[in-house]
Write an enzyme that holds these catalytic residues in place. Structure first.
Site, PDB file in Angstrom:
ATOM      1  N   ALA A 107       0.865  -1.191   0.000  1.00 18.81           N
ATOM      2  CA  ALA A 107       0.000   0.000   0.000  1.00 18.81           C
ATOM      3  C   ALA A 107       0.893   1.229   0.000  1.00 18.81           C
ATOM      4  O   ALA A 107       1.310   1.717   1.052  1.00 18.81           O
ATOM      5  CB  ALA A 107      -0.923   0.000   1.206  1.00 18.81           C
ATOM      6  N   TYR A 111      -2.784   4.411  -1.886  1.00 18.77           N
ATOM      7  CA  TYR A 111      -3.380   3.079  -1.731  1.00 18.77           C
ATOM      8  C   TYR A 111      -3.528   2.659  -0.266  1.00 18.77           C
ATOM      9  O   TYR A 111      -4.143   1.630   0.011  1.00 18.77           O
ATOM     10  CB  TYR A 111      -2.595   2.023  -2.521  1.00 18.77           C
ATOM     11  CG  TYR A 111      -2.909   1.991  -4.005  1.00 18.77           C
ATOM     12  CD1 TYR A 111      -2.776   3.135  -4.780  1.00 18.77           C
ATOM     13  CD2 TYR A 111      -3.343   0.824  -4.625  1.00 18.77           C
ATOM     14  CE1 TYR A 111      -3.058   3.113  -6.138  1.00 18.77           C
ATOM     15  CE2 TYR A 111      -3.629   0.794  -5.986  1.00 18.77           C
ATOM     16  CZ  TYR A 111      -3.486   1.935  -6.738  1.00 18.77           C
ATOM     17  OH  TYR A 111      -3.768   1.907  -8.078  1.00 18.77           O
ATOM     18  N   VAL A 197      -4.066  -4.795  -2.829  1.00 20.10           N
ATOM     19  CA  VAL A 197      -4.702  -4.181  -1.657  1.00 20.10           C
ATOM     20  C   VAL A 197      -6.045  -3.529  -2.006  1.00 20.10           C
ATOM     21  O   VAL A 197      -6.904  -3.350  -1.139  1.00 20.10           O
ATOM     22  CB  VAL A 197      -3.755  -3.156  -0.987  1.00 20.10           C
ATOM     23  CG1 VAL A 197      -3.620  -1.880  -1.828  1.00 20.10           C
ATOM     24  CG2 VAL A 197      -4.213  -2.829   0.419  1.00 20.10           C
ATOM     25  N   GLU A 288       2.148  -8.856 -14.455  1.00 21.29           N
ATOM     26  CA  GLU A 288       1.115  -9.846 -14.788  1.00 21.29           C
ATOM     27  C   GLU A 288       1.458 -10.586 -16.088  1.00 21.29           C
ATOM     28  O   GLU A 288       1.222 -11.793 -16.213  1.00 21.29           O
ATOM     29  CB  GLU A 288      -0.251  -9.163 -14.912  1.00 21.29           C
ATOM     30  CG  GLU A 288      -1.393 -10.124 -15.149  1.00 21.29           C
ATOM     31  CD  GLU A 288      -2.734  -9.403 -15.175  1.00 21.29           C
ATOM     32  OE1 GLU A 288      -3.345  -9.281 -14.105  1.00 21.29           O
ATOM     33  OE2 GLU A 288      -3.157  -8.958 -16.258  1.00 21.29           O
TER      34      GLU A 288
END
Ligand SMILES: CC(=O)N[C@H]1[C@@H](OP(=O)(O)OP(=O)(O)OC[C@H]2O[C@@H](n3ccc(=O)[nH]c3=O)[C@H](O)[C@@H]2O)O[C@H](CO)[C@H](O)[C@@H]1O
Ligand SMILES: [Mn+2]
Length: 339
Positions: A107, A111, A197, A288
Protein backbone atom coordinates in the site's frame (compact mmCIF):
# COMPACT_ATOMS: atom_id res chain seq x y z
CA UNK A 1 -54.31 -92.06 11.42
CA UNK A 2 -50.72 -92.82 12.08
CA UNK A 3 -49.76 -91.45 8.65
CA UNK A 4 -51.79 -88.32 9.37
CA UNK A 5 -49.97 -87.88 12.66
CA UNK A 6 -46.62 -88.29 10.91
CA UNK A 7 -47.62 -85.77 8.32
CA UNK A 8 -48.52 -83.20 11.00
CA UNK A 9 -45.16 -83.87 12.73
CA UNK A 10 -43.23 -83.31 9.49
CA UNK A 11 -45.15 -80.07 8.79
CA UNK A 12 -44.48 -78.86 12.35
CA UNK A 13 -40.80 -79.70 11.99
CA UNK A 14 -40.54 -77.81 8.70
CA UNK A 15 -42.39 -74.87 10.29
CA UNK A 16 -39.96 -74.75 13.20
CA UNK A 17 -36.96 -74.93 10.94
CA UNK A 18 -38.37 -71.99 9.01
CA UNK A 19 -39.00 -69.96 12.16
CA UNK A 20 -35.50 -70.78 13.43
CA UNK A 21 -34.05 -69.66 10.10
CA UNK A 22 -35.93 -66.38 10.24
CA UNK A 23 -34.78 -65.77 13.82
CA UNK A 24 -31.24 -66.61 12.86
CA UNK A 25 -31.40 -64.32 9.83
CA UNK A 26 -32.66 -61.38 11.89
CA UNK A 27 -30.02 -61.99 14.58
CA UNK A 28 -27.26 -62.22 11.96
CA UNK A 29 -28.32 -58.98 10.26
CA UNK A 30 -28.39 -57.16 13.57
CA UNK A 31 -24.97 -58.49 14.55
CA UNK A 32 -23.51 -57.48 11.20
CA UNK A 33 -24.79 -53.97 11.61
CA UNK A 34 -23.45 -53.47 15.12
CA UNK A 35 -20.00 -54.90 14.34
CA UNK A 36 -19.75 -52.69 11.26
CA UNK A 37 -20.70 -49.71 13.29
CA UNK A 38 -18.14 -50.56 15.96
CA UNK A 39 -15.45 -51.16 13.36
CA UNK A 40 -15.87 -47.75 11.68
CA UNK A 41 -15.93 -46.04 15.04
CA UNK A 42 -12.76 -47.81 16.02
CA UNK A 43 -10.95 -46.80 12.82
CA UNK A 44 -11.92 -43.21 13.37
CA UNK A 45 -10.77 -43.10 16.96
CA UNK A 46 -7.43 -44.48 15.80
CA UNK A 47 -6.96 -41.58 13.41
CA UNK A 48 -8.25 -38.68 15.42
CA UNK A 49 -8.69 -37.51 18.96
CA UNK A 50 -11.80 -35.44 18.42
CA UNK A 51 -15.25 -36.80 19.08
CA UNK A 52 -17.18 -35.65 16.02
CA UNK A 53 -14.81 -37.02 13.46
CA UNK A 54 -16.91 -39.95 12.42
CA UNK A 55 -19.47 -37.49 11.19
CA UNK A 56 -16.84 -35.32 9.45
CA UNK A 57 -15.05 -38.19 7.73
CA UNK A 58 -18.26 -39.52 6.22
CA UNK A 59 -18.56 -36.24 4.30
CA UNK A 60 -16.09 -37.71 1.79
CA UNK A 61 -18.93 -39.84 0.45
CA UNK A 62 -20.83 -36.74 -0.66
CA UNK A 63 -20.64 -36.21 -4.42
CA UNK A 64 -18.97 -32.87 -5.07
CA UNK A 65 -19.03 -31.72 -8.65
CA UNK A 66 -19.85 -28.88 -10.97
CA UNK A 67 -21.06 -29.50 -14.48
CA UNK A 68 -21.14 -25.87 -15.66
CA UNK A 69 -17.40 -25.27 -15.22
CA UNK A 70 -14.19 -27.29 -15.59
CA UNK A 71 -12.79 -28.29 -12.21
CA UNK A 72 -9.53 -29.81 -13.47
CA UNK A 73 -6.92 -28.72 -16.03
CA UNK A 74 -5.46 -30.90 -18.81
CA UNK A 75 -2.37 -31.39 -16.59
CA UNK A 76 -4.61 -32.58 -13.75
CA UNK A 77 -4.44 -29.53 -11.51
CA UNK A 78 -7.69 -28.89 -9.64
CA UNK A 79 -9.59 -25.67 -10.34
CA UNK A 80 -11.29 -24.54 -7.16
CA UNK A 81 -14.92 -23.48 -7.48
CA UNK A 82 -17.69 -23.34 -4.92
CA UNK A 83 -19.24 -26.82 -4.85
CA UNK A 84 -16.01 -28.72 -5.58
CA UNK A 85 -14.78 -29.10 -2.00
CA UNK A 86 -16.03 -29.80 1.50
CA UNK A 87 -14.90 -26.90 3.69
CA UNK A 88 -15.40 -28.75 7.01
CA UNK A 89 -13.44 -31.77 5.87
CA UNK A 90 -10.60 -29.80 4.28
CA UNK A 91 -10.28 -27.56 7.36
CA UNK A 92 -10.06 -30.66 9.53
CA UNK A 93 -7.30 -32.19 7.37
CA UNK A 94 -5.17 -29.02 7.35
CA UNK A 95 -5.78 -28.17 11.02
CA UNK A 96 -3.52 -31.03 12.01
CA UNK A 97 -0.59 -29.60 10.03
CA UNK A 98 -0.09 -26.46 12.16
CA UNK A 99 0.58 -24.24 9.14
CA UNK A 100 1.52 -20.59 8.82
CA UNK A 101 0.36 -18.66 5.76
CA UNK A 102 2.43 -15.55 4.99
CA UNK A 103 0.40 -12.95 3.11
CA UNK A 104 1.94 -9.93 1.46
CA UNK A 105 0.19 -6.70 0.62
CA UNK A 106 1.53 -3.41 -0.72
CA UNK A 107 0.00 0.00 0.00
CA UNK A 108 2.06 2.88 -1.34
CA UNK A 109 0.95 6.45 -1.87
CA UNK A 110 -2.84 6.83 -1.78
CA UNK A 111 -3.38 3.08 -1.73
CA UNK A 112 -3.19 3.12 2.09
CA UNK A 113 -6.88 4.10 1.93
CA UNK A 114 -7.72 0.53 0.91
CA UNK A 115 -6.05 -1.02 3.96
CA UNK A 116 -8.90 -0.71 6.45
CA UNK A 117 -11.46 -2.58 4.34
CA UNK A 118 -8.88 -5.07 3.11
CA UNK A 119 -7.67 -6.01 6.59
CA UNK A 120 -11.05 -5.89 8.34
CA UNK A 121 -12.68 -8.08 5.72
CA UNK A 122 -9.68 -10.43 5.69
CA UNK A 123 -10.10 -10.91 9.42
CA UNK A 124 -13.64 -12.10 8.79
CA UNK A 125 -12.99 -14.44 5.87
CA UNK A 126 -9.31 -15.16 5.23
CA UNK A 127 -7.88 -18.36 6.75
CA UNK A 128 -10.02 -17.98 9.85
CA UNK A 129 -8.68 -20.33 12.55
CA UNK A 130 -5.29 -20.75 10.85
CA UNK A 131 -2.03 -18.89 11.53
CA UNK A 132 -1.63 -15.90 9.21
CA UNK A 133 1.23 -13.40 9.15
CA UNK A 134 0.52 -10.37 6.99
CA UNK A 135 3.56 -8.52 5.67
CA UNK A 136 2.47 -5.03 4.75
CA UNK A 137 4.82 -2.88 2.66
CA UNK A 138 4.13 0.84 2.67
CA UNK A 139 5.85 4.20 2.32
CA UNK A 140 3.42 5.64 4.92
CA UNK A 141 3.52 3.40 8.02
CA UNK A 142 1.75 6.13 10.01
CA UNK A 143 -1.34 5.67 7.81
CA UNK A 144 -1.75 1.99 8.61
CA UNK A 145 -5.12 1.67 10.42
CA UNK A 146 -5.58 -0.10 13.74
CA UNK A 147 -7.33 -3.35 12.88
CA UNK A 148 -8.06 -5.94 15.54
CA UNK A 149 -6.35 -9.16 14.51
CA UNK A 150 -7.97 -12.51 15.17
CA UNK A 151 -6.32 -15.27 17.14
CA UNK A 152 -3.08 -16.41 15.43
CA UNK A 153 -3.19 -13.50 12.97
CA UNK A 154 -0.35 -10.92 13.00
CA UNK A 155 0.35 -7.77 11.03
CA UNK A 156 3.98 -6.89 10.30
CA UNK A 157 4.54 -3.46 8.75
CA UNK A 158 7.62 -2.73 6.61
CA UNK A 159 8.61 0.68 5.30
CA UNK A 160 9.61 0.90 1.64
CA UNK A 161 10.63 3.92 -0.47
CA UNK A 162 7.97 5.79 -2.45
CA UNK A 163 7.86 5.47 -6.24
CA UNK A 164 6.62 7.77 -8.96
CA UNK A 165 5.07 5.28 -11.38
CA UNK A 166 2.30 2.87 -10.40
CA UNK A 167 3.73 0.39 -12.90
CA UNK A 168 7.04 0.43 -10.97
CA UNK A 169 5.22 -0.10 -7.69
CA UNK A 170 3.28 -3.02 -9.13
CA UNK A 171 6.33 -4.62 -10.80
CA UNK A 172 8.64 -3.79 -7.86
CA UNK A 173 6.63 -6.21 -5.73
CA UNK A 174 8.37 -9.19 -7.33
CA UNK A 175 11.83 -8.19 -6.07
CA UNK A 176 10.60 -7.34 -2.58
CA UNK A 177 8.78 -10.68 -2.36
CA UNK A 178 11.82 -12.55 -3.62
CA UNK A 179 13.97 -10.99 -0.87
CA UNK A 180 11.35 -11.45 1.84
CA UNK A 181 11.04 -15.16 1.12
CA UNK A 182 14.78 -15.73 0.85
CA UNK A 183 15.88 -13.68 3.86
CA UNK A 184 13.06 -14.06 6.33
CA UNK A 185 10.34 -16.54 5.69
CA UNK A 186 12.16 -19.89 5.64
CA UNK A 187 11.49 -20.66 9.29
CA UNK A 188 8.42 -18.42 9.55
CA UNK A 189 5.86 -19.76 7.11
CA UNK A 190 4.79 -22.74 5.02
CA UNK A 191 2.80 -21.03 2.28
CA UNK A 192 2.60 -17.52 0.90
CA UNK A 193 -0.08 -15.53 -0.91
CA UNK A 194 0.58 -12.16 -2.58
CA UNK A 195 -2.52 -10.02 -2.88
CA UNK A 196 -3.55 -6.64 -4.31
CA UNK A 197 -4.70 -4.18 -1.66
CA UNK A 198 -7.49 -2.50 -3.68
CA UNK A 199 -9.76 -5.43 -2.94
CA UNK A 200 -12.04 -6.77 -0.26
CA UNK A 201 -13.09 -10.18 1.07
CA UNK A 202 -16.77 -11.16 0.97
CA UNK A 203 -16.59 -14.93 1.47
CA UNK A 204 -14.39 -17.73 2.72
CA UNK A 205 -10.83 -17.92 1.42
CA UNK A 206 -9.34 -20.92 3.19
CA UNK A 207 -7.05 -23.93 3.05
CA UNK A 208 -8.73 -25.20 -0.14
CA UNK A 209 -6.54 -22.59 -1.87
CA UNK A 210 -3.23 -24.04 -0.65
CA UNK A 211 -0.90 -25.75 -3.09
CA UNK A 212 2.67 -25.88 -4.35
CA UNK A 213 2.08 -23.25 -7.05
CA UNK A 214 -1.26 -21.45 -7.17
CA UNK A 215 -2.61 -19.11 -9.86
CA UNK A 216 -5.93 -17.26 -9.94
CA UNK A 217 -7.84 -17.10 -13.23
CA UNK A 218 -8.35 -13.47 -14.27
CA UNK A 219 -11.99 -12.41 -13.77
CA UNK A 220 -12.23 -10.75 -17.19
CA UNK A 221 -10.96 -13.72 -19.20
CA UNK A 222 -12.17 -16.92 -17.50
CA UNK A 223 -14.83 -17.33 -20.17
CA UNK A 224 -12.90 -15.85 -23.10
CA UNK A 225 -11.25 -17.70 -26.00
CA UNK A 226 -7.46 -17.84 -25.93
CA UNK A 227 -6.92 -15.32 -28.73
CA UNK A 228 -8.61 -12.70 -26.54
CA UNK A 229 -6.12 -13.16 -23.67
CA UNK A 230 -4.02 -10.04 -23.14
CA UNK A 231 -0.66 -11.82 -23.10
CA UNK A 232 2.42 -9.88 -24.22
CA UNK A 233 2.56 -10.47 -27.99
CA UNK A 234 5.80 -8.66 -28.89
CA UNK A 235 8.66 -11.15 -29.30
CA UNK A 236 11.12 -8.49 -28.03
CA UNK A 237 9.72 -8.85 -24.51
CA UNK A 238 10.67 -11.74 -22.23
CA UNK A 239 6.97 -12.06 -21.43
CA UNK A 240 6.16 -12.93 -25.07
CA UNK A 241 3.65 -15.70 -25.64
CA UNK A 242 2.85 -16.68 -29.26
CA UNK A 243 -0.83 -16.62 -30.32
CA UNK A 244 -1.26 -20.36 -30.40
CA UNK A 245 0.13 -20.85 -26.88
CA UNK A 246 -1.13 -20.34 -23.33
CA UNK A 247 -3.61 -22.18 -21.16
CA UNK A 248 -5.43 -19.63 -19.01
CA UNK A 249 -5.05 -15.92 -18.41
CA UNK A 250 -3.99 -15.40 -14.80
CA UNK A 251 -4.33 -12.25 -12.72
CA UNK A 252 -1.31 -10.50 -11.26
CA UNK A 253 -3.46 -9.42 -8.31
CA UNK A 254 -3.30 -12.76 -6.47
CA UNK A 255 -0.94 -15.74 -6.59
CA UNK A 256 0.78 -17.99 -4.11
CA UNK A 257 2.11 -21.39 -3.17
CA UNK A 258 4.97 -22.94 -1.24
CA UNK A 259 7.87 -20.67 -0.26
CA UNK A 260 10.22 -22.47 -2.61
CA UNK A 261 7.95 -22.26 -5.64
CA UNK A 262 6.92 -18.64 -5.08
CA UNK A 263 10.56 -17.70 -4.52
CA UNK A 264 11.44 -19.21 -7.88
CA UNK A 265 8.47 -17.45 -9.49
CA UNK A 266 9.31 -14.00 -8.09
CA UNK A 267 13.03 -14.39 -8.87
CA UNK A 268 12.32 -15.43 -12.46
CA UNK A 269 9.81 -12.61 -13.05
CA UNK A 270 12.23 -10.07 -11.53
CA UNK A 271 15.06 -11.29 -13.79
CA UNK A 272 12.85 -11.26 -16.91
CA UNK A 273 11.61 -7.74 -16.12
CA UNK A 274 15.21 -6.57 -15.72
CA UNK A 275 16.08 -7.96 -19.15
CA UNK A 276 13.07 -6.07 -20.55
CA UNK A 277 14.27 -2.82 -18.88
CA UNK A 278 17.73 -3.32 -20.41
CA UNK A 279 16.00 -3.72 -23.80
CA UNK A 280 13.80 -0.65 -23.20
CA UNK A 281 10.56 -2.58 -23.30
CA UNK A 282 7.80 -2.85 -20.71
CA UNK A 283 5.37 -5.73 -20.99
CA UNK A 284 1.75 -4.80 -21.74
CA UNK A 285 0.43 -5.72 -18.30
CA UNK A 286 3.70 -5.42 -16.41
CA UNK A 287 4.43 -8.20 -13.91
CA UNK A 288 1.12 -9.85 -14.79
CA UNK A 289 2.45 -10.50 -18.31
CA UNK A 290 5.61 -12.06 -16.86
CA UNK A 291 3.56 -14.10 -14.40
CA UNK A 292 1.53 -15.52 -17.30
CA UNK A 293 4.73 -16.39 -19.15
CA UNK A 294 6.04 -18.10 -16.00
CA UNK A 295 2.84 -20.14 -15.60
CA UNK A 296 3.08 -21.23 -19.24
CA UNK A 297 6.38 -23.00 -18.53
CA UNK A 298 5.79 -23.81 -14.85
CA UNK A 299 2.23 -25.08 -14.69
CA UNK A 300 0.41 -24.18 -11.47
CA UNK A 301 -0.42 -27.20 -9.34
CA UNK A 302 -3.73 -25.60 -8.36
CA UNK A 303 -5.91 -22.96 -10.00
CA UNK A 304 -8.37 -20.75 -8.18
CA UNK A 305 -11.52 -19.74 -10.01
CA UNK A 306 -12.38 -16.02 -10.36
CA UNK A 307 -14.35 -16.40 -7.09
CA UNK A 308 -10.91 -15.70 -5.59
CA UNK A 309 -10.50 -12.40 -7.42
CA UNK A 310 -13.67 -11.04 -8.85
CA UNK A 311 -14.02 -7.80 -10.85
CA UNK A 312 -16.35 -6.00 -8.53
CA UNK A 313 -18.89 -7.28 -6.02
CA UNK A 314 -21.79 -6.13 -8.21
CA UNK A 315 -20.65 -7.83 -11.42
CA UNK A 316 -22.63 -10.98 -12.21
CA UNK A 317 -21.81 -14.23 -14.00
CA UNK A 318 -23.77 -17.49 -13.84
CA UNK A 319 -20.67 -19.51 -12.90
CA UNK A 320 -19.85 -17.37 -9.87
CA UNK A 321 -21.86 -18.77 -6.95
CA UNK A 322 -19.73 -17.09 -4.27
CA UNK A 323 -17.59 -13.96 -4.45
CA UNK A 324 -14.74 -14.51 -2.00
CA UNK A 325 -12.37 -11.64 -2.86
CA UNK A 326 -13.14 -8.80 -5.20
CA UNK A 327 -11.54 -5.67 -6.58
CA UNK A 328 -13.14 -2.48 -5.27
CA UNK A 329 -14.10 0.27 -7.71
CA UNK A 330 -11.38 2.92 -7.85
CA UNK A 331 -10.62 6.00 -9.85
CA UNK A 332 -7.20 5.12 -11.27
CA UNK A 333 -6.42 8.68 -12.34
CA UNK A 334 -7.11 9.98 -8.84
CA UNK A 335 -5.46 7.24 -6.79
CA UNK A 336 -2.30 6.49 -8.79
CA UNK A 337 0.81 8.71 -8.67
CA UNK A 338 0.83 8.85 -12.50
CA UNK A 339 -2.36 8.50 -14.53
C1 LIG B 1 -8.36 -4.34 -14.57
C2 LIG B 1 -6.91 -4.07 -14.84
O1 LIG B 1 -6.57 -3.35 -15.70
N1 LIG B 1 -6.06 -4.74 -14.07
C3 LIG B 1 -4.63 -4.66 -14.23
C4 LIG B 1 -4.04 -3.61 -13.31
O2 LIG B 1 -4.50 -3.95 -12.09
P1 LIG B 1 -4.95 -2.94 -11.02
O3 LIG B 1 -5.69 -1.78 -11.61
O4 LIG B 1 -5.67 -3.71 -10.01
O5 LIG B 1 -3.53 -2.46 -10.48
P2 LIG B 1 -3.37 -1.67 -9.14
O6 LIG B 1 -3.58 -0.22 -9.39
O7 LIG B 1 -4.22 -2.29 -8.11
O8 LIG B 1 -1.84 -1.93 -8.77
C5 LIG B 1 -1.42 -3.18 -8.25
C6 LIG B 1 -1.03 -3.08 -6.77
O9 LIG B 1 0.14 -2.29 -6.61
C7 LIG B 1 0.07 -1.56 -5.40
N2 LIG B 1 0.07 -0.11 -5.67
C8 LIG B 1 -0.14 0.36 -6.93
C9 LIG B 1 -0.09 1.73 -7.17
C10 LIG B 1 0.13 2.63 -6.11
O10 LIG B 1 0.17 3.86 -6.25
N3 LIG B 1 0.32 2.11 -4.87
C11 LIG B 1 0.29 0.78 -4.62
O11 LIG B 1 0.45 0.36 -3.48
C12 LIG B 1 -1.20 -2.00 -4.69
O12 LIG B 1 -0.90 -3.08 -3.83
C13 LIG B 1 -2.06 -2.43 -5.86
O13 LIG B 1 -3.09 -3.33 -5.41
O14 LIG B 1 -2.63 -3.64 -13.32
C14 LIG B 1 -2.06 -4.88 -12.91
C15 LIG B 1 -0.54 -4.76 -12.85
O15 LIG B 1 0.00 -4.50 -14.08
C16 LIG B 1 -2.54 -5.99 -13.82
O16 LIG B 1 -2.03 -5.85 -15.10
C17 LIG B 1 -4.06 -6.01 -13.89
O17 LIG B 1 -4.55 -6.95 -14.83
MN1 LIG C 1 -5.63 -3.94 -8.03
Amino acid sequence: RQTRFRCVCVILLIWEVCIANIYFFIYYCFKLQTTDHRKSHHQVSNDVIHTHKHHILTHTQKMLSRTDVASVTSWLAPIIWEGTFDATLIDFIYKQQNLTIATTVFALGKYTRFLKDFLESAEQHYFVGFRVHYYLFTDHPEEVPEVKMGENHRLIVRKVPSMNRWQDISMGRMEILEKLIKNELASEADYIFCLDVDAKFYGRWGVESLGRLVGVIHPWYFDAPRDKFTYERRPESQAYIPVEEGDYYFTGAAFGGSLEDVHHLTKTCREQMNIDIANSIEALWHEESHLNKYFLHNKPSKLLSPEYLWRDINAWAAQIKVVRFSHVAKNNAEVRPNA
